[in-house]
Motif scaffolding. Sequence first.
Motif, short mmCIF file in Angstrom:
data_model
loop_
_atom_site.label_atom_id
_atom_site.label_comp_id
_atom_site.label_asym_id
_atom_site.label_seq_id
_atom_site.Cartn_x
_atom_site.Cartn_y
_atom_site.Cartn_z
N ARG A 7 1.11 -1.06 -0.19
CA ARG A 7 0.07 0.31 -0.04
C ARG A 7 0.70 0.94 -0.23
O ARG A 7 2.01 1.15 0.61
N LEU A 66 -6.44 12.86 8.70
CA LEU A 66 -7.58 13.16 7.80
C LEU A 66 -7.19 14.05 5.75
O LEU A 66 -6.97 13.75 5.13
N MET A 69 -4.11 12.76 4.02
CA MET A 69 -5.03 11.81 2.60
C MET A 69 -5.32 12.67 1.75
O MET A 69 -5.53 12.07 0.77
N ASN A 70 -6.75 13.61 2.05
CA ASN A 70 -7.03 13.94 1.09
C ASN A 70 -6.67 14.31 -0.35
O ASN A 70 -7.42 14.46 -1.11
N GLY A 73 -3.94 12.74 -1.94
CA GLY A 73 -4.87 11.67 -2.50
C GLY A 73 -4.68 10.32 -2.16
O GLY A 73 -3.96 9.11 -2.87
N TYR A 74 -4.38 10.19 -0.65
CA TYR A 74 -3.77 8.85 0.05
C TYR A 74 -5.08 8.30 0.74
O TYR A 74 -5.79 8.30 1.26
N ASP A 75 -5.50 6.65 1.01
CA ASP A 75 -6.34 6.10 1.82
C ASP A 75 -6.11 5.53 2.79
O ASP A 75 -6.41 4.84 3.59
N LEU A 76 -4.30 5.75 2.78
CA LEU A 76 -3.98 5.21 4.50
C LEU A 76 -2.71 6.72 4.84
O LEU A 76 -1.89 6.77 4.09
N ASP A 104 -7.04 3.56 7.53
CA ASP A 104 -6.87 3.26 7.06
C ASP A 104 -8.19 3.47 6.41
O ASP A 104 -8.77 2.78 6.92
N LYS A 105 -8.64 4.66 5.68
CA LYS A 105 -9.76 4.10 4.60
C LYS A 105 -10.29 3.06 3.68
O LYS A 105 -11.74 2.92 4.27
N LYS A 106 -9.87 2.35 3.40
CA LYS A 106 -9.85 1.82 2.92
C LYS A 106 -10.41 -0.27 3.53
O LYS A 106 -11.41 -0.47 2.81
N ASN A 108 -11.85 0.97 6.92
CA ASN A 108 -13.01 1.53 7.89
C ASN A 108 -12.07 1.29 8.87
O ASN A 108 -12.60 1.42 10.23
#
Length: 280
Positions: A7, A66, A69-70, A73-76, A104-106, A108
């Motif tokens: 990841r 967050l 990440m936003n 462009g990351y989900d971790l 970890d958005k992927k 949750n």
Amino acid sequence: MKFFKGRKLIIATKHEKEKVILPLVNANMHVEVFVPSDYDTDKFGTFSGEIARTTNALEAVRKKCLDAMNEYGYDLGIASEGSFGPHPSLFFAQADDELLILIDKKNNLEIISREVSLDTNFSGEKIQSYEQLIEFAKQVQFPTHGIILKDAQDHFSKIYKDISDWEQLKISYDSIIEHSKEIWAETDMRAHRNPTRMNVIEKATQKLIKKLASLCPNCQTPGFDVNKVVHGLPCKWCKTPTSSTLALRYTCQKCSHTTLENYPNGKHYESPEFCSYCNP
């Protein structure tokens, strides 16, 4: 730690915290790490008072993570937040309270570690002479640890940061004393100017890595952690439940699987001196 293998992860920091976070992440998580060079964490608050932190530390570290990440462009992601002041139980002592969060958005997931340490140079003092400033500087381990000078503690108009040596300290002092009878000196608590704080952040990172390695026995999701302390360890004499820890309850964020660890401190009874019935 196969769960995150391959990841991409962002570390949200402005003040070089990656120096202690990155080696532990690289050694354990097997992820591709990005540390932005232009991410401004100061918008969530500064220790020196230019920008007030409007939320508690947990909300601040969550927002920081967050937001980064936003933005990139990351989900971790991983972020940290520190607070300084009286120790939560030893009120006479100053403490460094560090929070570290992995989001970890992927999957949750939100995994948090905390390190509260008495090892801090956190201090501030009203200065009325250069000799007094020298004594303060020595006490807070300057120049290996940074000092901030202001013309007032709160409503200041002049502030000097990144003072790196004695000559610069004197120049900054002289600049303020020209128009102010007093100077406020305080420790620079930014991580890159405070090696003692950096050590505490490293310990918080070690705790986070340990939590990530704790897998749910049901679904193998990381962060299988204590969510409740069960009190009631019986008194050795009268067997009445005491306020001491009887068990720890672990719960998975993903599947809600729960286990109970009885007698986590290795004892089945509490000493009578801690029993409210034997010692009313």
